[in-house]
Design an enzyme around this catalytic site. Structure first.
Site, PDB file in Angstrom:
ATOM      1  N   CYS A  21       0.835  -1.186   0.000  1.00  0.00           N
ATOM      2  CA  CYS A  21       0.000   0.000   0.000  1.00  0.00           C
ATOM      3  C   CYS A  21       0.875   1.243   0.000  1.00  0.00           C
ATOM      4  CB  CYS A  21      -0.892   0.041   1.246  1.00  0.00           C
ATOM      5  SG  CYS A  21      -2.032  -1.343   1.349  1.00  0.00           S
ATOM      6  N   GLY A  47      -0.268   0.392  -5.155  1.00  0.00           N
ATOM      7  CA  GLY A  47      -1.586  -0.191  -4.917  1.00  0.00           C
ATOM      8  C   GLY A  47      -2.579   0.314  -5.928  1.00  0.00           C
ATOM      9  N   ASN A 134       0.161   1.105   5.759  1.00  0.00           N
ATOM     10  CA  ASN A 134       0.949   0.267   4.859  1.00  0.00           C
ATOM     11  C   ASN A 134       1.752  -0.691   5.707  1.00  0.00           C
ATOM     12  OD1 ASN A 134       4.037   0.727   3.037  1.00  0.00           O
ATOM     13  ND2 ASN A 134       2.529  -0.879   2.743  1.00  0.00           N
ATOM     14  N   GLY A 135       1.515  -1.972   5.530  1.00  0.00           N
ATOM     15  CA  GLY A 135       2.251  -2.969   6.311  1.00  0.00           C
ATOM     16  C   GLY A 135       1.381  -4.146   6.667  1.00  0.00           C
ATOM     17  N   TYR A 282      12.514  -4.239  -6.333  1.00  0.00           N
ATOM     18  CA  TYR A 282      11.366  -4.266  -7.232  1.00  0.00           C
ATOM     19  C   TYR A 282      10.298  -3.225  -6.916  1.00  0.00           C
ATOM     20  CZ  TYR A 282       6.838  -5.781  -9.037  1.00  0.00           C
ATOM     21  OH  TYR A 282       5.623  -5.818  -9.630  1.00  0.00           O
ATOM     22  N   SER A 323      10.498  -4.278 -16.244  1.00  0.00           N
ATOM     23  CA  SER A 323      11.142  -4.433 -14.935  1.00  0.00           C
ATOM     24  C   SER A 323      12.661  -4.529 -14.985  1.00  0.00           C
ATOM     25  CB  SER A 323      10.564  -5.666 -14.242  1.00  0.00           C
ATOM     26  OG  SER A 323      10.621  -6.780 -15.116  1.00  0.00           O
ATOM     27  N   ASP A 386      14.796  -8.028 -13.019  1.00  0.00           N
ATOM     28  CA  ASP A 386      15.099  -7.651 -11.636  1.00  0.00           C
ATOM     29  C   ASP A 386      14.885  -8.796 -10.662  1.00  0.00           C
ATOM     30  OD1 ASP A 386      12.370  -7.706 -11.844  1.00  0.00           O
ATOM     31  OD2 ASP A 386      12.031  -5.912 -10.661  1.00  0.00           O
ATOM     32  N   CYS A 422       6.511 -13.738   2.623  1.00  0.00           N
ATOM     33  CA  CYS A 422       6.708 -12.505   3.393  1.00  0.00           C
ATOM     34  C   CYS A 422       5.473 -12.276   4.256  1.00  0.00           C
ATOM     35  CB  CYS A 422       6.904 -11.317   2.454  1.00  0.00           C
ATOM     36  SG  CYS A 422       6.994  -9.734   3.333  1.00  0.00           S
TER      37      CYS A 422
END
Lengths: 503, 503, 503, 503
Positions: A21, A47, A134-135, A282, A323, A386, A422
């Site tokens: 986000c 996002g 965000n998180g 990225y 990318s 990447d 993650c």
């Protein structure tokens, strides 16, 4: 006759969604909603599912959220309506137009839920409060159960709602600082922006997982944003990053003066920071300055380092669009091979595109990318990208290059193999779907059908992320768990089981 | 450094919106969302702003809400998705497909807020809980402040959210019946439907302000709805009305048997009931049976009584379309005058219509209604309508009839003059905007520019609403405060000030 | 090597669509597009598939058409853009704002084709020309083939395009009056409006099949419309009808004066006129004055006549909503039976409604109409409707009334049985789908499951359509071929085969 | 009495729109509409205003057109409906599924007109005929006037309609080849595709202005498209280009065999061809092979040549995104300077974006492009772009680079200055709006505020466009009138006045 609502066997619980986000906050701007709109636009890459803005009129908070890209969610009328709130405040408090916060949300969960669009807005004991996040909070589930036991009602499955309820719950008594108290109870990654009737507050978790920067506009007004690229767009100077464990407050200054920027700590920084190295690889915008370095420059250096670690005898270096372009220029420079744009992405491919089916599958790939046959046929080419996650897209493109007549394909990836999930805000697929999960290098090469493949080493990556000439300890400030599996904080069994269960 | 979120001078508070709404609930239906959809469709006249349906899968609750008419909010895919939840439950508990609730909402507040669309759905201590409400809680403001002080966060300005939080809050401990306990704290009008993972519960306030009926389908499944017309549409037999102060529960019966219908009281009926007489006059569907009588038959009798109380020497009786048709047939019958449809409404006039401006104003009126000139020119006509609120529309139509050549216009209204606001679920405008507020009969006649005007007497209205041959005490079971100003329960100063403040 | 484009075996030809439509034309209005918009709105009942308006700026013609209802096709911006053309003309020729024409189109053909939306607009030798049409040309096919042979290219399957090409084709040379010449070649029904850069021309076929009236606004500007109800909405006085075989021209008058209204004949009226009696029975607006009589008054009289021809021993007269209301009041009046609204249509039923399927079929019927049970149960009722076409809807409603407990149902239809197709602008289904096709009265009664059924006699219908005291010859001025099968002009074999082929 | 429709002073005439467009045609494909859809998608860069596809069922032709991008105009249902036509043909003629044509259209004229969307479809003497066109006919106006004089009616202002009417008009008699006869009458640029009930025909003007290539799919079916990139997407092998003055026909072959590809000439190639060199510079897709060379390779060589003609002492070469990337890699290679991506375009900027106003203007620029400050600050940079038209965007970007701290900016343009309008299918703005119109190099440098500026020479451009080792005469095969003002055919006074009039 029975009691109402006995317990069901399974309670509805947060779905542990891991979201990427972007957040923005401003104070003192004459058109705060427009300012946040432009900031969110600059963070659109973080996002694309929903967007929202909240503005205070000094008493209440007006909010608008919607599904889609920022320019789809907001039109001039909506922004004018939101900014009218700020103008109402200005009329009341001469020269103090108030503030706004905003949010871009990305989610890969199938069901897009409008009610999950942020900022969230609630009326609590202290007045209206808006929040954007965000998180990912890893102890959200246990905090929520505890609040439900105290009589709270939850409307969404979002961990952000848990933060909001914690603040509301702690605002009951006469605590000195309910916000700090609430943040101390959270474990996980969070870059947060709050808006109340008279201030903006921004905070970053003690591990520093996600970026969060502060700037100041030409007019002297404070701005916060997930990335510096949003500060640039607003013509704001980058002051510094919010520190791990810090709360920064923006509010009215003395009459006639600029807004105040105040700071306090809710926690000490973690002994070992956990800055997400994947932001550099990225996720972050190339023009942003993240964790002390410019992203584009880092990516070029990753390409140079890759050329040193894994050279290839070839005729040309071709970037994987879009990318791999930054790393490919670095690779070309360091290797001395010519850089050529031989793979042309179709810039009109979007989500409404009709999927070719069955025998049209090859058509589908060719629609997304066109190969410049003359640059590929009979050539030995290095393809630089990447990173590789699932590998399905990569495999298709390698086939396409081969079909266009490439003699040799040498694939070079500017980060190590991704092998672990993650839990801190990047939405990787389940481990089993990761290309590098359970495959060694040779197996990966065979899967992608290339003549050679090399990844950048973890040491190489961390050395460059830490910066030229940085002490070795600096490399320890990054979380690289997606490569190494070493998580900075323990993952609750339920969370890791969720993932395993899906495997 | 300061504490976060000090109190603003004015807290955001419920806006005391007075809404007309419709509710539906079913248990045991094979396609409960479709059943509720059809029921809501039959109740569309009670609310056109938003609609919503919630269905349980036995553990969770799925919900869909949206702005607009029922068929705009729901398409086949959405209904199928909701009913899939019920089918999941059925697969788990053989032969028990579960239940659903639904809501139509009407609001005249300018800003239509999607987040106010019901049913509301929350996760509370006992599991998921959905709620839908028709009515208005007059002590919502004080209940909400008290909950905020305890640490609750509110997302809307709706009094329905207060009910939801009350139930959540009382589900904390080991109370025998948190629902009954919560309902006992409410003062005002409420016909409520709740859905949890294993049951539907429906409840009606102790004063019986709004209608709420129970029926049973051909397959033996229980249904509840604001009006019997929704039972009719579902082919359900009308069992009885929910009693004032009663909670009725629908849940699974023993294996192989039909669902159970259980009852309990959360309060005794009020000593003086307060059934809304305006439901009979205007609001309810003509084919519904409300408070013991069929609406259409009541309306015809109001017209007959009006003809007896206020006859007119005229050539014909013309109904005001579409609202005056029932009373006009009664008036024509009792007066012996011919009934003629001389005012034809344009059935294509909708909200997207371009408003004529300035010199086109007369065009605007003529677009909405066409006068059959031959039936009006040179005639003495009686115009019958059910009620007059603001009077602006009526005045325009009288002008139109006069312009078409009517010789004499005698306006007859089948209820008394409306002079007072309603705090119990009918959204009248502020008193100052009511035609009869501060005007006597002659002043009203002059305002509307008619040759004579008469309203039905309050006694006449109540005698017919109570039913032929009913004891005089029966007339006391109706709230007629909009005519008389006599409210059954005291109105908090803030509420009545809100209205006065607007005057 | 071969020649291009040899003949296919079947050429694409007009689909002989029989359309109901409405047309409007104005000259000299300050906002001609807005005026036509309001006129089309008043004629919305004549066509709901598409709408369009064309306006001249004195040199060019601007046009906007779209699918859907008038208010869906036009918003304020579109009307302002069109009226800007008129203002441009006004700026050039002081005080002469120009004119506009418009069209509502109805088509039951499955594929709605945007390119069929009228007015059509073309550039021809004489400059731009727009055309809009209500009716049906029975020799369109042969005219089109002849034009194709001369090198013309056709873009649609509409007979209106054939008229346009005829005018263009005859504008080649030095003819005195290409429009009159073109109209003389047409056989069939046509009420036409044309717009060129400096005038409006309106014309009606020599048989007078479809209505077309002329009026004059308060400001002295001429207006033409399919029905007088559109003149009423514009505040225009009804001057007279366009005569069969007449062309009327609206154009600028001398400086400072009102527009001119000029007349000429392209043909003598047909010896036997063919005014469509079904306009009075069903199609025209109740408030319109058609063929010399007000529609609503005619329909009431049809009900009175029906009561005389076919009385019934019953307790009440119920109208079939909304179509039977006018005749039912007449029937009630003549029979002395009480008129009661016992069938309540759901005014929210629209095209987006989700169709109940299978066991929900009864629900479907109940959603469209609610029966007021108290007015029907145990009663002997007369149901009056204006006409019956397919009969499927009627049968469903009779079943619904029976299910609601009606003791006896006596169905009375205020026109004769419809047994033949219409080739002149009314879109009846194929004969085989007509209820009365091949069924005698007793068979119809059994099909509808009623206790008795009666239709109005053709003599009765024509006597009332001709007007009280009219000579018997007046009855001959109406086309009643849908009842009698007697067509005024021969139908080409292909046309009637088309219908038979579908049977 | 007056004649209808006398001549206005100005007749409505074609607006001489100069459009860039793309065309596709297939024969024998099982799903021809889907095939054309994918082909149009690959040609989306040639036109984004509207798109359309026509398919034959062997007798009729089905068509769908709409405004917007290809995936906005077509969804699966629409394609399935179109392909059903082909399947109908296949059912009739076993194994011969028929064909389709398609069109992308670009127009900068203010009013987007849905009726201008191609393919056009008409019914003419020979049956249905569809047409799609890329190019511009300079004698369209006089051809149209002549046809109007013969009685033709035109519905659009498009020159394509004139071609259609010419073919229809010449199909009147017994000509051997009406198509060839019609094409011989046209002067200007045209790459055309036609569809009739039994064949596709494609044609290219005698000057060869616009590209048009033929390919053959893996299944042996013929395909035509404006560029080879569309053949690539369909997996078709590039056979050859359609020759100037040639008509190629695709139609059914003998039973069981592949379709036939037949050829004939309607004219000899022009003595001096006029291939548009701007296709190579800017317009064509990098992966296409145009006029005998691959576009991307040509563009890289233009950059190399530019580096030789106009070197710069600098630290790095930065491409102007996205247009300058190909030339910039060539420039970097030839100059030995590092290639760096320092200007990052925002890929979410679209047409719905809210325009910043007034003091937000700098924000607007920064939203579209982000500068990677570290790569620019204090540096001497070369910026390479493919061409400059108006120069307003370029100037803004130069300012942005300067504001980001660039020490020296050396602008290099990979083609000569554009100073003249194009009448053959490229929609340049009016001359007065061209940056290089009336400005010498130093004036241009000052306008753009750069330290140095150089354009590629016309000789350099033509030498590379002609190909390595090509004879000097080969350079004469290109039209470079936008640089030189030398038009291959005389421009009618009206056309050039149109442009001058606007200046």
């Amino acid at each position: 006759m029975t009691a109402a609502f006995p317990l069901p066997q399974l309670a509805e619980t947060p779905r542990d969604a891991r979201e990427k986000c972007g957040v923005v906050a401003v104070w003192g701007e004459p058109h705060p909603a427009r300012a946040v709109y432009f900031g969110l636009f600059a963070l659109q890459h973080r996002g694309q599912e929903s967007a929202g803005i909240a503005v205070t009129d000094g008493v209440r908070i007006e909010r608008h959220t919607g599904m889609g890209l920022v320019p789809q969610v907001f039109d001039s009328n909506t922004l004018a309506r939101l900014d009218a709130a700020a103008h109402a405040r200005e009329a009341r408090h001469r020269g103090r137009p108030g503030g706004a916060i905003g949010h871009n949300r990305y989610s890969t969960t199938g069901a897009s839920r409008p009610e999950n669009a942020q900022p969230f807005l609630a009326s609590i004991r202290g007045g209206p409060l808006a929040i954007a996040h965000n998180g990912n909070i890893v102890n959200a589930r246990e905090l929520r159960t505890s609040l439900e036991d105290k009589g709270h009602a939850f409307y969404t499955s979002s961990d952000t709602e848990v933060i909001l309820h914690l603040v509301a719950s702690l605002s009951r008594g006469r605590q000195n600082d309910p916000l700090a108290e609430a943040l101390r109870m959270l474990r996980g990654a969070f870059s947060l922006v709050f808006l109340s009737h008279d201030r903006v507050e921004v905070a970053r978790d003690p591990w520093g997982w996600r970026p969060l920067s502060i700037g100041i506009t030409a007019a002297g007004n404070p701005v916060a944003a997930s990335e510096t690229v949003a500060l640039d767009v607003l013509g704001a100077r980058h002051l510094r990053d919010v520190e791990p464990g810090e709360i920064v407050t923006f509010r009215d200054g003395p009459a006639g003066g600029p807004p105040l920027i105040e700071t306090r700590r809710f926690a000490d920084p973690a002994p070992r920071l956990a800055q997400c190295v994947f932001e550099h690889v990225y996720f972050a915008h190339p023009a942003s300055r993240i964790f002390g370095q410019t992203v584009q420059a880092v990516r070029e250096k990753l390409g140079e380092q890759l050329a040193r670690e894994a050279p290839a005898a070839a005729d040309a270096v071709l970037p994987m669009p879009d990318s791999g372009r930054s790393a490919a220029t670095g690779f070309a420079r360091a290797s001395g091979l010519p850089y050529r744009e031989g793979i042309i992405p179709n810039r009109y491919v979007g989500r409404t595109f009709i999927q070719p089916s069955g025998d049209e599958r090859a058509t589908a790939a060719r629609l997304k990318l066109n190969i410049v046959t003359d640059l590929v046929r009979g050539q030995r080419i290095v393809i630089v990208d990447d990173s590789v996650v699932r590998g399905t897209t990569t495999r298709g493109r390698m086939e396409q290059l081969r079909a266009a007549g490439a003699r040799e394909i040498h694939l070079r990836i500017a980060c190590p193999p991704i092998r672990h999930p993650c839990f801190f805000g990047v939405d990787f697929p389940d481990s089993a779907q990761l290309l590098a999960h359970g495959r060694d290098l040779e197996q990966i090469r065979q899967t992608l059908k290339v003549d050679s493949i090399s990844y950048l080493s973890l040491d190489g990556l961390l050395a460059i992320a830490a910066g030229a000439g940085a002490a070795v300890e600096e490399r320890e400030k990054f979380c690289s768990a997606c490569y190494s599996g070493e998580y900075r904080i323990p993952i609750p069994a339920q969370l890791s089981k969720d993932v395993l269960a899906k495997c």
